[in-house]
Design a protein around this motif. Sequence first.
Motif, short mmCIF file in Angstrom:
data_model
loop_
_atom_site.label_atom_id
_atom_site.label_comp_id
_atom_site.label_asym_id
_atom_site.label_seq_id
_atom_site.Cartn_x
_atom_site.Cartn_y
_atom_site.Cartn_z
N MET A 1 0.83 -1.21 0.00
CA MET A 1 0.00 0.00 0.00
C MET A 1 0.86 1.25 0.00
SD MET A 1 -3.15 -1.06 0.05
CE MET A 1 -4.15 -2.44 0.54
N SER A 2 1.88 1.29 0.89
CA SER A 2 2.70 2.50 0.98
C SER A 2 3.44 2.76 -0.32
CB SER A 2 3.68 2.39 2.16
OG SER A 2 4.51 1.24 2.03
N LYS A 3 3.81 1.70 -1.04
CA LYS A 3 4.47 1.89 -2.35
C LYS A 3 3.53 2.60 -3.31
CE LYS A 3 7.75 -1.97 -2.22
NZ LYS A 3 8.16 -3.25 -2.87
N ALA A 4 2.25 2.25 -3.27
CA ALA A 4 1.27 2.89 -4.15
C ALA A 4 1.11 4.37 -3.79
CB ALA A 4 -0.07 2.17 -4.05
N LEU A 5 1.14 4.68 -2.48
CA LEU A 5 1.02 6.07 -2.04
C LEU A 5 2.25 6.88 -2.46
CD1 LEU A 5 -0.45 5.69 1.57
CD2 LEU A 5 -1.67 6.00 -0.59
N ILE A 6 3.42 6.31 -2.32
CA ILE A 6 4.65 7.00 -2.70
C ILE A 6 4.66 7.27 -4.21
CG2 ILE A 6 7.16 6.73 -2.93
CD1 ILE A 6 7.06 5.26 -0.18
N GLU A 7 4.28 6.26 -4.99
CA GLU A 7 4.24 6.43 -6.44
C GLU A 7 3.23 7.51 -6.83
OE1 GLU A 7 4.65 6.12 -10.53
OE2 GLU A 7 5.99 5.50 -8.90
N ALA A 8 2.06 7.50 -6.17
CA ALA A 8 1.04 8.51 -6.47
C ALA A 8 1.53 9.91 -6.13
CB ALA A 8 -0.24 8.19 -5.69
N ALA A 9 2.23 10.05 -5.00
CA ALA A 9 2.75 11.36 -4.60
C ALA A 9 3.82 11.86 -5.57
CB ALA A 9 3.32 11.28 -3.19
N ARG A 10 4.66 10.96 -6.05
CA ARG A 10 5.71 11.36 -6.98
C ARG A 10 5.12 11.78 -8.33
NH1 ARG A 10 10.68 7.00 -6.02
NH2 ARG A 10 11.19 7.67 -3.89
N VAL A 11 4.11 11.06 -8.78
CA VAL A 11 3.44 11.43 -10.04
C VAL A 11 2.78 12.80 -9.89
CG1 VAL A 11 1.52 10.85 -11.58
CG2 VAL A 11 3.11 9.07 -10.84
N GLN A 12 2.11 13.01 -8.76
CA GLN A 12 1.47 14.30 -8.51
C GLN A 12 2.50 15.43 -8.52
OE1 GLN A 12 0.14 15.15 -4.51
NE2 GLN A 12 -1.74 16.11 -5.26
N ALA A 13 3.62 15.24 -7.84
CA ALA A 13 4.67 16.27 -7.80
C ALA A 13 5.22 16.54 -9.19
CB ALA A 13 5.79 15.84 -6.86
N ASP A 14 5.40 15.48 -10.00
CA ASP A 14 5.91 15.65 -11.36
C ASP A 14 4.95 16.48 -12.21
OD1 ASP A 14 8.16 14.19 -10.79
OD2 ASP A 14 7.43 12.33 -11.69
N ARG A 15 3.65 16.33 -11.96
CA ARG A 15 2.66 17.07 -12.73
C ARG A 15 2.54 18.53 -12.26
NH1 ARG A 15 -2.74 13.55 -13.32
NH2 ARG A 15 -3.31 15.37 -14.58
N LEU A 16 2.74 18.75 -10.97
CA LEU A 16 2.59 20.10 -10.43
C LEU A 16 3.85 20.96 -10.59
CD1 LEU A 16 0.70 19.27 -7.11
CD2 LEU A 16 -0.28 20.21 -9.20
N ARG A 17 5.01 20.33 -10.56
CA ARG A 17 6.28 21.06 -10.55
C ARG A 17 6.44 22.07 -11.68
NH1 ARG A 17 9.20 16.97 -11.05
NH2 ARG A 17 9.13 16.36 -8.84
N PRO A 18 6.10 21.73 -12.92
CA PRO A 18 6.35 22.69 -14.02
C PRO A 18 5.31 23.79 -14.16
CG PRO A 18 5.52 20.61 -14.90
CD PRO A 18 5.68 20.41 -13.43
N LEU A 19 4.24 23.76 -13.37
CA LEU A 19 3.17 24.74 -13.54
C LEU A 19 3.60 26.12 -13.05
CD1 LEU A 19 0.09 22.65 -12.33
CD2 LEU A 19 0.96 22.92 -14.66
N SER A 20 3.08 27.15 -13.68
CA SER A 20 3.35 28.52 -13.25
C SER A 20 2.02 29.23 -13.00
CB SER A 20 4.16 29.28 -14.30
OG SER A 20 3.47 29.31 -15.54
N PHE A 21 2.09 30.26 -12.15
CA PHE A 21 0.87 30.95 -11.71
C PHE A 21 1.11 32.45 -11.76
CE2 PHE A 21 1.23 26.80 -9.77
CZ PHE A 21 -0.01 26.24 -10.04
N SER A 22 0.29 33.15 -12.52
CA SER A 22 0.51 34.56 -12.79
C SER A 22 0.43 35.44 -11.55
CB SER A 22 -0.49 35.04 -13.85
OG SER A 22 -1.83 34.83 -13.41
N LYS A 23 -0.38 35.05 -10.58
CA LYS A 23 -0.57 35.88 -9.39
C LYS A 23 0.27 35.43 -8.20
CE LYS A 23 -5.18 37.61 -10.48
NZ LYS A 23 -6.57 37.80 -9.97
N ALA A 24 1.04 34.38 -8.36
CA ALA A 24 1.87 33.88 -7.26
C ALA A 24 3.34 34.10 -7.58
CB ALA A 24 1.60 32.40 -7.00
#
Length: 238
Positions: A1-24
């Motif tokens: 189970m914990s392996k699935a959570l770690i993999e999910a967190a890494r995928v989420q971080a990979d998707r969020l990392r390159p995003l930019s926000f005009s007001k932040a």
Amino acid sequence: MSKALIEAARVQADRLRPLSFSKAAYVYLPTDYARIPHEKYLRRFGKGRKRVLMLGMNPGPYGMAQTGVPFGEIPAVRDWMGISAKVVKPEPEHPKRPVDGFDCARSEVSGRRLWGLFSEKYPEADDFFAEHFVANYCPLVWMSETGANITPDKLPKEEMVPVEAACQEHLERVIAALRPEFLIGVGAYAEGKLKEAAERIGYEAKLGKILHPSPASPAANRGWAEAAEKQLRAMGVW
């Protein structure tokens, strides 16, 4: 189970990392720079099926933003959970919002209240996490030039579309991995996200919420622990 959570967190971080926000002007992603303690939390406490999944919103400045652990009040994470690890600096780092990791001397009130109640009921962290798990919907922290916190509703809707997609997918994977009987939002916003995720994957569970422990909530300041315990008992969680 914990392996699935770690993999999910890494995928989420990979998707969020390159995003930019005009007001932040500054955006922190603690599942990146505090990945070591974050994954320690998932590895140690994310094992096995959980009866209860509780969900928060996004990191507080002196909690998860410092430790990588949801509602990550440092004494609770370090002393009760037994988790401590090196945390690197986010780049760029706002001078008024430093990340000092486990050396941070400030207290996260929401985390102190939340983990304070749970540690009072379960003096051993392993006993609590045998049936419960606490996650956050979104790991991002947005700040203005002054260091003021920016809430997601203040960001352009089109910029939040990929954030929502990544966070919903992550939550769906967490639910599927832990297969909880209860989905409990820490506040109404988190309850709504749990409901949406469960419906999208066709998962049936008992849905509910507890009062958010934020000091910005007058109700929480009038005795949060008593109110939250009463809600948990009324729902049959405790």
